[in-house]
Design a protein around this motif. Structure first.
Motif, PDB file in Angstrom:
ATOM      1  N   VAL A  86       5.140   1.470  10.839  1.00  0.00           N
ATOM      2  CA  VAL A  86       4.169   0.384  10.792  1.00  0.00           C
ATOM      3  C   VAL A  86       4.310  -0.498  12.031  1.00  0.00           C
ATOM      4  CG1 VAL A  86       3.305  -1.562   9.449  1.00  0.00           C
ATOM      5  CG2 VAL A  86       4.301   0.395   8.287  1.00  0.00           C
ATOM      6  N   GLN A  91      -0.435  -4.297  10.765  1.00  0.00           N
ATOM      7  CA  GLN A  91       0.051  -4.801   9.493  1.00  0.00           C
ATOM      8  C   GLN A  91      -1.053  -5.458   8.669  1.00  0.00           C
ATOM      9  OE1 GLN A  91       3.384  -7.306  10.433  1.00  0.00           O
ATOM     10  NE2 GLN A  91       4.833  -5.599  10.431  1.00  0.00           N
ATOM     11  N   THR A 105      -3.085  -0.275   2.277  1.00  0.00           N
ATOM     12  CA  THR A 105      -1.686  -0.325   2.672  1.00  0.00           C
ATOM     13  C   THR A 105      -0.881  -0.953   1.539  1.00  0.00           C
ATOM     14  OG1 THR A 105      -1.969  -2.490   3.687  1.00  0.00           O
ATOM     15  CG2 THR A 105      -2.331  -0.573   5.101  1.00  0.00           C
ATOM     16  N   SER A 106       0.435  -1.037   1.733  1.00  0.00           N
ATOM     17  CA  SER A 106       1.306  -1.607   0.698  1.00  0.00           C
ATOM     18  C   SER A 106       0.932  -3.043   0.372  1.00  0.00           C
ATOM     19  CB  SER A 106       2.763  -1.539   1.159  1.00  0.00           C
ATOM     20  OG  SER A 106       3.156  -0.210   1.370  1.00  0.00           O
ATOM     21  N   SER A 107       0.375  -3.762   1.344  1.00  0.00           N
ATOM     22  CA  SER A 107       0.026  -5.163   1.133  1.00  0.00           C
ATOM     23  C   SER A 107      -1.050  -5.356   0.078  1.00  0.00           C
ATOM     24  CB  SER A 107      -0.445  -5.788   2.457  1.00  0.00           C
ATOM     25  OG  SER A 107       0.554  -5.680   3.451  1.00  0.00           O
ATOM     26  N   ASP A 122       0.050   3.672   4.618  1.00  0.00           N
ATOM     27  CA  ASP A 122       0.473   2.619   5.533  1.00  0.00           C
ATOM     28  C   ASP A 122       0.203   3.038   6.970  1.00  0.00           C
ATOM     29  OD1 ASP A 122       1.429   0.340   4.128  1.00  0.00           O
ATOM     30  OD2 ASP A 122       3.148   1.520   3.439  1.00  0.00           O
ATOM     31  N   SER A 124       0.584   4.086  10.683  1.00  0.00           N
ATOM     32  CA  SER A 124       1.612   4.985  11.194  1.00  0.00           C
ATOM     33  C   SER A 124       1.286   5.411  12.608  1.00  0.00           C
ATOM     34  CB  SER A 124       1.709   6.223  10.301  1.00  0.00           C
ATOM     35  OG  SER A 124       0.556   7.025  10.470  1.00  0.00           O
ATOM     36  N   THR A 129      -5.712   6.311   8.932  1.00  0.00           N
ATOM     37  CA  THR A 129      -5.307   5.436   7.838  1.00  0.00           C
ATOM     38  C   THR A 129      -6.454   5.136   6.884  1.00  0.00           C
ATOM     39  OG1 THR A 129      -5.864   3.479   9.150  1.00  0.00           O
ATOM     40  CG2 THR A 129      -3.597   4.277   9.279  1.00  0.00           C
ATOM     41  N   ASN A 194       3.407  10.878   3.228  1.00  0.00           N
ATOM     42  CA  ASN A 194       2.275  10.324   2.488  1.00  0.00           C
ATOM     43  C   ASN A 194       1.955  11.146   1.242  1.00  0.00           C
ATOM     44  OD1 ASN A 194       1.823   8.123   4.146  1.00  0.00           O
ATOM     45  ND2 ASN A 194       0.419   9.237   5.498  1.00  0.00           N
TER      46      ASN A 194
END
Length: 323
Positions: A86, A91, A105-107, A122, A124, A129, A194
């Motif tokens: 990341v 981000q 993404t994880s967020s 995420d 990469s 993505t 992934n």
């Protein structure tokens, strides 16, 4: 921590490993096998086996037994250093809703809309993505194909990047045989990770995702499975044109090809390249600037002409893959 075992092999041995390998498939935790050409002039190939645990002597012996030319070679065993794929610039990547798919993404893991099909991807080193218009356009086109009743049984994702489009195709057609390839080995490693995150099984049989490091379609595993009912290639206009004969030959009569990565002003040369291979434009999606093209290969009736081989020893443009 992950591990990799590397052994030299021949092209014939790589091709033999492109099908089902009962000795590996029978293992409780089978390694992910990737074969690739490392020196075209000398015809040198390499097998890389990715594992979650340090390989034992029995597994090393098994891998060597599968490669007769490497029986006297010492396997290279390496522990892969954890890397933070990341980047700071990615981000804040916003989630994307494309058709039934929600890519995040994880967020945004706690903000998945009800009724959607989520994929956690995420940011990469590999492209794909879901945040780019071309990837979103391909997701929407896959969703459209499924709603129209398409049922491909054999699928190839060329230039897979993060594996996202292959994952989406496998969700829509869970019994299909699917292979994902990329010229960049890092992309295949990212795709493997992934797949684990999103519960996508890896393997060679139906309902599992096979992986290959390859420039375009030039890999034994890709040739072994052809022709395909569905080919996906989200790359660049130049490589799309270069690969037109190969993708055209790899697509089954009546099959579909989803192409993206081009900008609007590049559409006509891409259309001409694929029309010359017997594919017609069936639909256009994506955005105004980044079109996503759906092609259908014409069916042949009566006498069948000979197909040209769909791989090249020296591709004119080797830049295809993730970007």
């Amino acid at each position: 921590m992950s591990w990799i075992v590397s052994l030299p092999c021949t092209r014939d041995e790589a091709e033999a490993l492109s099908g089902e390998v009962p000795e590996l498939d029978a293992l409780p935790e089978a390694p992910v096998i990737v074969t690739r050409e490392i020196d075209e002039d000398m015809g040198l190939w390499q097998l890389d086996a990715y594992l979650d645990e340090k390989p034992g002597a029995a597994l090393l012996e098994l891998l060597q037994a599968l490669i007769p030319s490497a029986r006297r070679k010492k396997p290279q065993v390496e522990q892969l250093v954890e890397q933070d794929w990341v980047t700071l610039s990615q981000q804040g990547l916003e989630p994307v809703q494309a058709g039934r798919f929600f890519v995040h993404t994880s967020s945004y893991a706690d903000r998945v809309p009800a009724g959607s099909v989520p994929f956690l991807i995420d940011a990469s080193q590999a492209f794909g993505t879901g945040g780019h218009d071309t990837t979103a356009g391909c997701l929407a086109m896959l969703d459209r194909l499924a709603r129209q009743g398409a049922s491909p049984r054999n699928i190839a994702d060329i230039g897979t990047g993060t594996g996202l489009l292959a994952f989406a195709a496998m969700h829509l057609w869970p019994r299909a045989r699917t292979i994902a390839s990329d010229i960049d080995p890092a992309s295949i490693f990212v795709t493997r990770d992934n797949a684990a995150i999103n519960g996508v099984p890896l393997g060679r049989s139906g309902g599992r995702l096979a992986l290959a490091v390859a420039p375009g379609t030039d890999h034994p595993a890709i040739r072994h499975r052809a022709p395909y009912d569905l080919v996906i290639a989200n790359i660049l206009a130049g490589p799309l044109i270069t690969l037109a004969p190969d993708i055209g030959a790899a697509t089954a009569p009546g099959g579909n090809a989803i192409l993206a990565g081009l900008i609007a002003r590049q559409m006509e040369p891409v259309l001409a390249a694929y029309r010359a291979q017997g594919l017609r434009l069936a639909a256009r999606g994506g955005s105004v600037e980044w079109p996503c093209l759906l092609f259908v290969k014409r069916r042949r009736y009566g006498y069948r002409r000979k197909e040209r081989a769909f791989h090249r020893s020296n591709p004119a443009d080797a830049s295809f893959g993730s970007w």
